[in-house]
Design a protein around this motif. Structure first.
Motif, PDB file in Angstrom:
ATOM      1  N   LYS A 199      44.700  27.203  38.871  1.00 48.89           N
ATOM      2  CA  LYS A 199      44.238  28.273  37.980  1.00 48.89           C
ATOM      3  C   LYS A 199      42.713  28.235  37.826  1.00 48.89           C
ATOM      4  O   LYS A 199      42.043  29.268  37.864  1.00 48.89           O
ATOM      5  N   LYS A 200      42.167  27.028  37.663  1.00 49.59           N
ATOM      6  CA  LYS A 200      40.714  26.889  37.524  1.00 49.59           C
ATOM      7  C   LYS A 200      39.995  27.267  38.809  1.00 49.59           C
ATOM      8  O   LYS A 200      38.931  27.905  38.781  1.00 49.59           O
ATOM      9  N   LEU A 201      40.575  26.867  39.937  1.00 48.80           N
ATOM     10  CA  LEU A 201      39.981  27.256  41.217  1.00 48.80           C
ATOM     11  C   LEU A 201      40.028  28.765  41.405  1.00 48.80           C
ATOM     12  O   LEU A 201      39.081  29.375  41.910  1.00 48.80           O
ATOM     13  N   GLY A 202      41.134  29.371  41.002  1.00 50.79           N
ATOM     14  CA  GLY A 202      41.236  30.822  41.094  1.00 50.79           C
ATOM     15  C   GLY A 202      40.158  31.505  40.294  1.00 50.79           C
ATOM     16  O   GLY A 202      39.521  32.468  40.759  1.00 50.79           O
ATOM     17  N   LEU A 203      39.919  31.032  39.074  1.00 49.80           N
ATOM     18  CA  LEU A 203      38.871  31.606  38.232  1.00 49.80           C
ATOM     19  C   LEU A 203      37.498  31.402  38.844  1.00 49.80           C
ATOM     20  O   LEU A 203      36.649  32.296  38.840  1.00 49.80           O
ATOM     21  N   ASN A 204      37.289  30.213  39.406  1.00 46.13           N
ATOM     22  CA  ASN A 204      36.007  29.917  40.045  1.00 46.13           C
ATOM     23  C   ASN A 204      35.718  30.890  41.188  1.00 46.13           C
ATOM     24  O   ASN A 204      34.626  31.443  41.303  1.00 46.13           O
ATOM     25  N   TYR A 205      36.712  31.119  42.043  1.00 47.15           N
ATOM     26  CA  TYR A 205      36.536  32.050  43.155  1.00 47.15           C
ATOM     27  C   TYR A 205      36.397  33.489  42.657  1.00 47.15           C
ATOM     28  O   TYR A 205      35.620  34.293  43.201  1.00 47.15           O
ATOM     29  N   LEU A 206      37.160  33.834  41.621  1.00 46.85           N
ATOM     30  CA  LEU A 206      37.086  35.202  41.087  1.00 46.85           C
ATOM     31  C   LEU A 206      35.695  35.510  40.574  1.00 46.85           C
ATOM     32  O   LEU A 206      35.148  36.591  40.823  1.00 46.85           O
ATOM     33  N   GLN A 207      35.089  34.565  39.864  1.00 42.44           N
ATOM     34  CA  GLN A 207      33.752  34.773  39.331  1.00 42.44           C
ATOM     35  C   GLN A 207      32.696  34.837  40.428  1.00 42.44           C
ATOM     36  O   GLN A 207      31.636  35.435  40.234  1.00 42.44           O
ATOM     37  N   GLY A 252      33.313  36.323  43.244  1.00 42.33           N
ATOM     38  CA  GLY A 252      33.596  37.524  44.022  1.00 42.33           C
ATOM     39  C   GLY A 252      34.370  37.265  45.291  1.00 42.33           C
ATOM     40  O   GLY A 252      34.479  38.145  46.149  1.00 42.33           O
ATOM     41  N   GLN A 253      34.960  36.072  45.422  1.00 40.32           N
ATOM     42  CA  GLN A 253      35.761  35.732  46.595  1.00 40.32           C
ATOM     43  C   GLN A 253      37.232  35.963  46.242  1.00 40.32           C
ATOM     44  O   GLN A 253      37.982  35.045  45.918  1.00 40.32           O
ATOM     45  N   TYR A 254      37.630  37.228  46.339  1.00 40.66           N
ATOM     46  CA  TYR A 254      38.905  37.650  45.767  1.00 40.66           C
ATOM     47  C   TYR A 254      40.109  37.175  46.574  1.00 40.66           C
ATOM     48  O   TYR A 254      41.164  36.897  45.993  1.00 40.66           O
ATOM     49  N   ASN A 255      39.981  37.083  47.884  1.00 43.44           N
ATOM     50  CA  ASN A 255      41.111  36.589  48.684  1.00 43.44           C
ATOM     51  C   ASN A 255      41.446  35.148  48.321  1.00 43.44           C
ATOM     52  O   ASN A 255      42.623  34.788  48.160  1.00 43.44           O
ATOM     53  N   GLU A 256      40.407  34.323  48.199  1.00 43.70           N
ATOM     54  CA  GLU A 256      40.618  32.929  47.833  1.00 43.70           C
ATOM     55  C   GLU A 256      41.167  32.811  46.413  1.00 43.70           C
ATOM     56  O   GLU A 256      42.048  31.990  46.127  1.00 43.70           O
ATOM     57  N   ALA A 257      40.640  33.637  45.522  1.00 45.18           N
ATOM     58  CA  ALA A 257      41.126  33.623  44.139  1.00 45.18           C
ATOM     59  C   ALA A 257      42.612  33.951  44.084  1.00 45.18           C
ATOM     60  O   ALA A 257      43.393  33.278  43.400  1.00 45.18           O
ATOM     61  N   THR A 263      44.829  33.587  46.427  1.00 50.91           N
ATOM     62  CA  THR A 263      45.593  32.496  47.019  1.00 50.91           C
ATOM     63  C   THR A 263      45.891  31.411  45.990  1.00 50.91           C
ATOM     64  O   THR A 263      47.036  30.944  45.856  1.00 50.91           O
ATOM     65  N   PHE A 264      44.881  31.012  45.234  1.00 50.04           N
ATOM     66  CA  PHE A 264      45.078  29.936  44.262  1.00 50.04           C
ATOM     67  C   PHE A 264      45.911  30.395  43.072  1.00 50.04           C
ATOM     68  O   PHE A 264      46.730  29.629  42.544  1.00 50.04           O
ATOM     69  N   TYR A 265      45.745  31.624  42.630  1.00 43.92           N
ATOM     70  CA  TYR A 265      46.574  32.112  41.518  1.00 43.92           C
ATOM     71  C   TYR A 265      48.044  32.200  41.931  1.00 43.92           C
ATOM     72  O   TYR A 265      48.940  31.913  41.126  1.00 43.92           O
ATOM     73  N   LEU A 266      48.302  32.599  43.170  1.00 41.51           N
ATOM     74  CA  LEU A 266      49.690  32.664  43.629  1.00 41.51           C
ATOM     75  C   LEU A 266      50.292  31.270  43.766  1.00 41.51           C
ATOM     76  O   LEU A 266      51.490  31.081  43.500  1.00 41.51           O
ATOM     77  N   LYS A 267      49.483  30.288  44.161  1.00 40.85           N
ATOM     78  CA  LYS A 267      49.968  28.903  44.194  1.00 40.85           C
ATOM     79  C   LYS A 267      50.302  28.418  42.792  1.00 40.85           C
ATOM     80  O   LYS A 267      51.313  27.748  42.568  1.00 40.85           O
ATOM     81  N   CYS A 268      49.447  28.765  41.842  1.00 41.00           N
ATOM     82  CA  CYS A 268      49.700  28.415  40.441  1.00 41.00           C
ATOM     83  C   CYS A 268      50.998  29.057  39.958  1.00 41.00           C
ATOM     84  O   CYS A 268      51.833  28.391  39.330  1.00 41.00           O
ATOM     85  N   ILE A 283      46.069  37.550  38.131  1.00 41.22           N
ATOM     86  CA  ILE A 283      46.406  38.170  39.417  1.00 41.22           C
ATOM     87  C   ILE A 283      46.156  39.675  39.340  1.00 41.22           C
ATOM     88  O   ILE A 283      45.652  40.289  40.296  1.00 41.22           O
ATOM     89  N   CYS A 284      46.479  40.255  38.196  1.00 45.96           N
ATOM     90  CA  CYS A 284      46.170  41.671  37.969  1.00 45.96           C
ATOM     91  C   CYS A 284      44.675  41.928  38.128  1.00 45.96           C
ATOM     92  O   CYS A 284      44.268  42.895  38.786  1.00 45.96           O
ATOM     93  N   GLN A 285      43.857  41.043  37.544  1.00 40.95           N
ATOM     94  CA  GLN A 285      42.403  41.221  37.625  1.00 40.95           C
ATOM     95  C   GLN A 285      41.908  41.148  39.075  1.00 40.95           C
ATOM     96  O   GLN A 285      41.019  41.910  39.470  1.00 40.95           O
ATOM     97  N   VAL A 286      42.474  40.243  39.848  1.00 43.15           N
ATOM     98  CA  VAL A 286      42.071  40.137  41.259  1.00 43.15           C
ATOM     99  C   VAL A 286      42.414  41.423  42.003  1.00 43.15           C
ATOM    100  O   VAL A 286      41.589  41.975  42.751  1.00 43.15           O
ATOM    101  N   HIS A 287      43.635  41.908  41.836  1.00 46.88           N
ATOM    102  CA  HIS A 287      44.023  43.151  42.507  1.00 46.88           C
ATOM    103  C   HIS A 287      43.148  44.310  42.052  1.00 46.88           C
ATOM    104  O   HIS A 287      42.802  45.195  42.856  1.00 46.88           O
ATOM    105  N   LEU A 288      42.779  44.322  40.782  1.00 47.51           N
ATOM    106  CA  LEU A 288      41.912  45.380  40.272  1.00 47.51           C
ATOM    107  C   LEU A 288      40.545  45.331  40.941  1.00 47.51           C
ATOM    108  O   LEU A 288      39.986  46.368  41.319  1.00 47.51           O
TER     109      LEU A 288
END
Length: 276
Positions: free
Chosen positions: A47-55, A57-62, A64-69, A91-96
């Motif tokens: 979850k933390k890695l997903g947030l890190n990537y989301l911030q 702007g690396q949305y594919n990586e974000a 991936t980690f949110y789906l693993k979570c 995950i909604c935010q990433v898709h958005l």
């Protein structure tokens, strides 16, 4: 012409975790080795890695980690708990961010249903979900439906946060944008002015969010052919942006373009060319 949307609470969030490498070095290797790949602590790291990537702007990586979570949370029978609703929301935010509105709407709905079941109808988290859904539907062009969700959000915020809270101000702005899209300019102006009053009181007259509202008010006056008033608001917006964001920020391009359009409508092409 371009309207500015107020930044959401999510977008203002700053991660307190370290870099991706720091997180992995400190947590992930140990948890993989000692606890196994499906341990709930590993879900928190993902979850933390997903947030890190989301911030970043690396949305594919974000994603991936949110789906693993999410996969770990579901294995531990957390399908209907509040914790998993957060993962759905992220995950909604990433898709958005990726412009995948249908997927964003689906995950937002999943999050909302869990929160309604566990927190009731007036919790602040419910207001956040309503706001997210309004944003999604507005982008899909479903203005009436978006307005309904923003109004539900506003009702909770006014009750729980008060009429002069900055989050309430953002919802006033969102409702103003919907009314503007629908051509209800006086109503749009009323909501933008509500937003501005709160922001000037709570954030100060030179805050970038105030500049955003100045721009939006200016665009309403432009649509009403009140060019002098529109120019005044655009100029106020530009001054704040130059002082707070720097001369090379993308928002300055938008505001300068709006000013140039006014000069062009007046036939002052030299000044127009300076700004456009």
């Amino acid at each position: 012409f371009f309207f500015f949307k107020q930044k959401t609470a999510y977008e203002m969030l700053r991660s307190l975790v370290g870099s991706e490498m720091c997180i992995r070095d400190r947590y992930q290797r140990r948890v993989h080795g000692e606890l196994g790949k499906d341990h709930q602590q590993l879900a928190e790291i993902y979850k933390k890695l997903g947030l890190n990537y989301l911030q970043k702007g690396q949305y594919n990586e974000a994603l991936t980690f949110y789906l693993k979570c999410l996969e770990i949370q579901e294995k531990h029978n957390q399908k209907n708990c509040v914790l998993i609703s957060y993962t759905y929301d992220m995950i909604c935010q990433v898709h958005l961010k990726r412009g995948e509105l249908s997927q964003a709407e689906s995950y937002c709905n999943k999050s909302l249903q869990i929160l309604l079941e566990h927190l009731g109808t007036e919790h602040q988290f419910i207001a956040v979900c309503y706001s997210n859904m309004g944003d999604i539907l507005e982008r899909k062009g479903q203005q009436n439906e978006a307005l309904s969700f923003f109004q539900k959000c506003l009702e909770i915020q006014e009750k729980k946060l008060g009429h002069d809270h900055t989050e309430t101000a953002k919802t006033y702005s969102n409702i103003g944008l919907i009314h503007n899209n629908q051509g209800n300019l006086p109503t749009a102006l009323k909501y933008f002015e509500h937003c501005l009053q709160i922001q000037e009181k709570k954030l100060g007259a030179d805050h970038p969010s105030v500049a955003t509202t100045y721009n939006n008010i200016g665009l309403v006056y432009y649509a009403q052919a009140k060019m002098d008033i529109a120019l005044d608001y655009f100029t106020k917006c530009l001054r704040i942006q130059e002082a707070k964001l720097g001369t090379y920020h993308p928002s300055l391009v938008t505001t300068s373009f709006n000013i140039g359009q006014i000069y062009q409508s007046r036939g002052d092409y030299n000044l127009s060319l300076i700004h456009i």
